[in-house]
Design an enzyme around this catalytic site. Structure first.
Site, PDB file in Angstrom:
ATOM      1  CG  ASP A  97      -0.029  -0.364   2.616  1.00 25.91           C
ATOM      2  OD1 ASP A  97       0.773  -0.345   2.898  1.00 25.91           O
ATOM      3  OD2 ASP A  97      -0.614  -0.878   3.465  1.00 25.91           O
ATOM      4  CD  GLU A 119       0.514  -6.894   3.058  1.00 25.90           C
ATOM      5  OE1 GLU A 119       0.449  -5.315   3.138  1.00 25.90           O
ATOM      6  OE2 GLU A 119       0.992  -7.549   3.678  1.00 25.90           O
ATOM      7  CD  GLU A 133       1.020   4.165   4.635  1.00 27.79           C
ATOM      8  OE1 GLU A 133      -0.749   5.179   5.439  1.00 27.79           O
ATOM      9  OE2 GLU A 133       2.005   4.789   4.519  1.00 27.79           O
ATOM     10  CG  HIS A 207       6.816   4.207   9.683  1.00 29.86           C
ATOM     11  ND1 HIS A 207       5.678   4.455   9.024  1.00 29.86           N
ATOM     12  CD2 HIS A 207       6.651   2.788  10.300  1.00 29.86           C
ATOM     13  CE1 HIS A 207       5.428   3.251   8.790  1.00 29.86           C
ATOM     14  NE2 HIS A 207       5.957   2.535   8.993  1.00 29.86           N
ATOM     15  NE  ARG A 209       3.634  10.264   4.209  1.00 27.56           N
ATOM     16  CZ  ARG A 209       4.743  10.613   3.822  1.00 27.56           C
ATOM     17  NH1 ARG A 209       4.363  12.132   3.899  1.00 27.56           N
ATOM     18  NH2 ARG A 209       5.651  10.342   3.280  1.00 27.56           N
ATOM     19  CG  HIS A 240      10.744   4.964   9.375  1.00 25.35           C
ATOM     20  ND1 HIS A 240      11.486   5.817   8.788  1.00 25.35           N
ATOM     21  CD2 HIS A 240       9.959   4.226   9.245  1.00 25.35           C
ATOM     22  CE1 HIS A 240      10.665   5.662   7.273  1.00 25.35           C
ATOM     23  NE2 HIS A 240      10.316   4.664   7.440  1.00 25.35           N
TER      24      HIS A 240
HETATM   25  C1  UD1 Z   1       6.887   4.429   3.638  1.00 28.83           C
HETATM   26  C2  UD1 Z   1       5.685   4.252   3.239  1.00 28.83           C
HETATM   27  C3  UD1 Z   1       4.645   4.175   4.163  1.00 28.83           C
HETATM   28  C4  UD1 Z   1       5.258   2.630   4.691  1.00 28.83           C
HETATM   29  C5  UD1 Z   1       6.445   2.896   5.549  1.00 28.83           C
HETATM   30  C6  UD1 Z   1       7.772   2.109   5.656  1.00 28.83           C
HETATM   31  C7  UD1 Z   1       4.474   6.396   1.364  1.00 28.83           C
HETATM   32  C8  UD1 Z   1       3.347   7.587   0.917  1.00 28.83           C
HETATM   33  N1  UD1 Z   1       4.894   5.917   2.349  1.00 28.83           N
HETATM   34  O1  UD1 Z   1       6.528   5.434   4.491  1.00 28.83           O
HETATM   35  O2  UD1 Z   1       3.330   3.230   3.722  1.00 28.83           O
HETATM   36  O3  UD1 Z   1       4.915   2.095   5.196  1.00 28.83           O
HETATM   37  O4  UD1 Z   1       7.762   3.332   3.537  1.00 28.83           O
HETATM   38  O5  UD1 Z   1       8.649   2.478   5.910  1.00 28.83           O
HETATM   39  O6  UD1 Z   1       4.261   5.039   0.404  1.00 28.83           O
HETATM   40  N2  UD1 Z   1      14.385   8.147   5.002  1.00 28.83           N
HETATM   41  C9  UD1 Z   1      15.980   8.098   4.458  1.00 28.83           C
HETATM   42  N3  UD1 Z   1      16.486   7.042   3.892  1.00 28.83           N
HETATM   43  C10 UD1 Z   1      15.624   5.306   3.883  1.00 28.83           C
HETATM   44  C11 UD1 Z   1      14.264   5.605   4.530  1.00 28.83           C
HETATM   45  C12 UD1 Z   1      13.827   6.918   4.276  1.00 28.83           C
HETATM   46  O7  UD1 Z   1      16.694   8.788   3.899  1.00 28.83           O
HETATM   47  O8  UD1 Z   1      16.062   4.247   3.487  1.00 28.83           O
HETATM   48  C13 UD1 Z   1      13.660   9.170   4.491  1.00 28.83           C
HETATM   49  C14 UD1 Z   1      13.851  10.218   3.587  1.00 28.83           C
HETATM   50  O9  UD1 Z   1      14.340  12.237   3.826  1.00 28.83           O
HETATM   51  C15 UD1 Z   1      12.935  10.199   3.176  1.00 28.83           C
HETATM   52  C16 UD1 Z   1      12.020  10.248   4.012  1.00 28.83           C
HETATM   53  O10 UD1 Z   1      12.239   8.991   5.156  1.00 28.83           O
HETATM   54  O11 UD1 Z   1      12.472  11.197   2.322  1.00 28.83           O
HETATM   55  C17 UD1 Z   1      10.141   9.860   3.990  1.00 28.83           C
HETATM   56  O12 UD1 Z   1      10.421   8.294   3.481  1.00 28.83           O
HETATM   57  P1  UD1 Z   1       8.990   7.879   2.139  1.00 28.83           P
HETATM   58  O13 UD1 Z   1       9.586   7.055   2.277  1.00 28.83           O
HETATM   59  O14 UD1 Z   1       8.028   9.081   1.574  1.00 28.83           O
HETATM   60  O15 UD1 Z   1       7.869   7.929   3.515  1.00 28.83           O
HETATM   61  P2  UD1 Z   1       7.982   6.334   4.593  1.00 28.83           P
HETATM   62  O16 UD1 Z   1       7.661   7.420   6.102  1.00 28.83           O
HETATM   63  O17 UD1 Z   1       9.399   5.921   5.609  1.00 28.83           O
HETATM   64  N1  UDP Z   2      11.856  -3.598  10.849  1.00 27.57           N
HETATM   65  C1  UDP Z   2      13.100  -4.209  10.520  1.00 27.57           C
HETATM   66  N2  UDP Z   2      14.394  -3.046  10.702  1.00 27.57           N
HETATM   67  C2  UDP Z   2      13.491  -2.202  12.007  1.00 27.57           C
HETATM   68  C3  UDP Z   2      12.642  -1.792  12.375  1.00 27.57           C
HETATM   69  C4  UDP Z   2      11.430  -3.146  11.445  1.00 27.57           C
HETATM   70  O1  UDP Z   2      13.631  -4.999   9.737  1.00 27.57           O
HETATM   71  O2  UDP Z   2      14.201  -1.912  12.378  1.00 27.57           O
HETATM   72  C5  UDP Z   2      10.828  -4.551   9.414  1.00 27.57           C
HETATM   73  C6  UDP Z   2      10.369  -5.626  10.553  1.00 27.57           C
HETATM   74  O3  UDP Z   2      11.014  -6.514  10.995  1.00 27.57           O
HETATM   75  C7  UDP Z   2       8.616  -5.924   9.200  1.00 27.57           C
HETATM   76  C8  UDP Z   2       9.387  -4.304   8.705  1.00 27.57           C
HETATM   77  O4  UDP Z   2      10.348  -3.889   9.051  1.00 27.57           O
HETATM   78  O5  UDP Z   2       9.229  -6.626   8.495  1.00 27.57           O
HETATM   79  C9  UDP Z   2       8.295  -3.409   9.252  1.00 27.57           C
HETATM   80  O6  UDP Z   2       8.646  -1.864   8.087  1.00 27.57           O
HETATM   81  P1  UDP Z   2       7.631  -0.944   8.437  1.00 27.57           P
HETATM   82  O7  UDP Z   2       7.368  -0.174   9.997  1.00 27.57           O
HETATM   83  O8  UDP Z   2       8.593   0.260   8.667  1.00 27.57           O
HETATM   84  O9  UDP Z   2       6.970  -0.574   7.916  1.00 27.57           O
HETATM   85  P2  UDP Z   2       4.640  -1.032   7.599  1.00 27.57           P
HETATM   86  O10 UDP Z   2       4.973  -2.346   7.968  1.00 27.57           O
HETATM   87  O11 UDP Z   2       4.432  -0.570   8.911  1.00 27.57           O
HETATM   88  O12 UDP Z   2       4.393  -0.998   5.790  1.00 27.57           O
END
Ligand code: UD1
Ligand code: UDP
Length: 370
Positions: A97, A119, A133, A207, A209, A240
């Site tokens: 999602d 999923e 999502e 994490h 939003r 995160h």
């Molecule tokens: C995203 C997904 C969310 C999912 C989550 C899992 C969207 C809109 N959001 O949220 O559905 O649950 O991932 O974790 O699709 N960043 C880094 N390095 C990384 C990853 C993220 O620096 O490896 C930082 C960057 O500044 C980036 C910010 O996190 O711009 C946000 O990343 P983004 O993918 O937009 O949103 P998440 O909150 O990670």
């Molecule tokens: N996870 C990981 N390292 C971490 C925290 C979480 O590998 O430090 C894994 C966790 O086991 C799960 C997945 O990340 O499988 C969940 O990701 P997240 O919570 O970012 O996203 P969501 O599932 O809420 O979309």
């Protein structure tokens, strides 16, 4: 005739749950497997890709610091479309999602390539929770030719959304496959040196939003209270990489003696912690399924969940953004010795054969349509 299947994903949870399916595709002579990483995440995605040794065809590397939804959506629409035009796969697989999920499905639809949604059918029935999502999965399901629902509840949601029963298969959740693949490789990570020997561990993540405005501050305040009233416990919080989350968590909870704030952990290290912890506090989607799979009590830091079977199983309890409820629910867990009476041992997410079932259904799809 070998079918060319393109798996598109870009964030940590998608990579973890797609890994078993991609590894099965790589090994199956019926298919040519290609992987398109969008790079919506960077470090958090690369960890998983390396751990599962996933073969990558292309990485779009779209991530920007503090990226916005409109930026992501626009970048993904054009760049995924260009990649599809070049590879011309027979089918696209997307998962879950995220913005990558929906834009992968939409770009494939524009190119008239069949889409499978892994999923499918999860619903909170609240447009803005989780955000974005809930909207992403509703839209992805609508354009998907095959909807792989993890549970019967998800299948019912798809039927209510008007999706024909012939497009839906209940196959369990591939997180169970991923956990089974990872368990034999788990070893204590270096960060365990920060956990006092004998001190029960509590894992925390946050994490979402919709929790940015107040939720993450409320969880962090609850953490300050709980860690001070329970010096015997160690609270491990892999924070995160999202800067909005980091500023709040480090601003409130840094420097506490029995709280370990770390960077996100590689998947196998995180799973080691989950396997060895006493309890989990989190707003994560995937960790709800892992808590059920590993029989760990979890307090879910959300108002609603799209995973009702996790709550019914007894392992997950919704505590929302109410600091008093978070604290009192946690105290209840401590008082019960982290034992959840009545929690169910049957895994609603299946037996770890989701990838095999998905490949069989995709093969049937091609045999029936071509
Ligand atoms: C995203 C997904 C969310 C999912 C989550 C899992 C969207 C809109 N959001 O949220 O559905 O649950 O991932 O974790 O699709 N960043 C880094 N390095 C990384 C990853 C993220 O620096 O490896 C930082 C960057 O500044 C980036 C910010 O996190 O711009 C946000 O990343 P983004 O993918 O937009 O949103 P998440 O909150 O990670
Ligand atoms: N996870 C990981 N390292 C971490 C925290 C979480 O590998 O430090 C894994 C966790 O086991 C799960 C997945 O990340 O499988 C969940 O990701 P997240 O919570 O970012 O996203 P969501 O599932 O809420 O979309």
């Amino acid at each position: 005739m070998r079918r060319n299947i393109l798996s598109i994903f870009g964030t940590r949870p998608e990579a973890i749950k797609m890994a078993p399916i991609v590894k099965a595709l790589e090994a199956d002579p019926r298919f040519d497997s290609h992987v398109l990483l969008t790079g919506q995440h960077m470090q958090m995605l690369d960890d998983v890709v390396q751990m599962f040794e996933i073969l990558v065809w292309r990485d779009l590397n779209v991530m920007k610091h503090r990226q916005t939804l409109p930026y992501l959506t626009a970048a993904l629409a054009t760049q995924i479309s260009d990649a599809l035009a070049e590879l011309q796969p027979d089918m696209v697989l997307v998962h879950g999602d995220t913005t990558t999920t929906f834009m992968g499905a939409l770009a494939a639809t524009y190119a008239k390539i069949p889409v499978s949604h892994v999923e499918a059918g999860l619903r909170s029935h609240q447009k803005f929770s989780p955000f974005p999502e809930e909207v992403n999965r509703m839209l992805t399901d609508q354009v998907s030719d095959l909807c792989f629902a993890p549970t019967e509840e998800a299948r019912q949601n798809l039927l209510h959304a008007g999706i024909d029963t012939s497009r839906i298969d209940v196959v369990g959740n591939s997180i169970v496959d991923a956990v089974h693949m990872a368990l034999p490789h788990l070893r204590a990570p270096d960060m365990m040196s920060k956990v006092r020997p004998g001190s029960p561990m509590v894992i925390i993540t946050a994490h979402r939003r919709e929790n940015w405005d107040t939720g993450i501050a409320i969880f962090s305040d609850a953490l300050v209270k709980l860690s001070s009233s329970h010096p015997e416990l160690t609270f491990v919080f892999p924070v995160h990489l999202n800067p909005v989350v980091r500023e709040t968590v480090f601003g409130i909870a840094a420097g506490l003696p029995n709280v370990v704030l770390t960077d996100p952990l590689p998947y196998f290290d995180f799973l080691y912690l989950l396997e060895h912890c006493a309890a989990v506090l989190s707003d994560s989607g995937g960790i709800q399924e892992e808590s059920v799979t590993l029989h760990k009590p979890m307090l879910l830091l959300r108002e609603v969940t799209e995973r009702p079977e996790a709550v019914t199983s007894g392992w997950v309890k919704l505590v929302g953004q109410d600091e008093d409820l978070i604290v009192s629910s946690f105290e209840h867990l401590v008082a019960s010795g982290f034992v959840v009476l009545g929690a169910d041992g049957v895994n609603p997410y299946g037996d770890g054969t989701t990838a095999v079932q998905i490949l069989a259904r995709i093969d049937d799809y091609f045999n029936a349509t071509h």
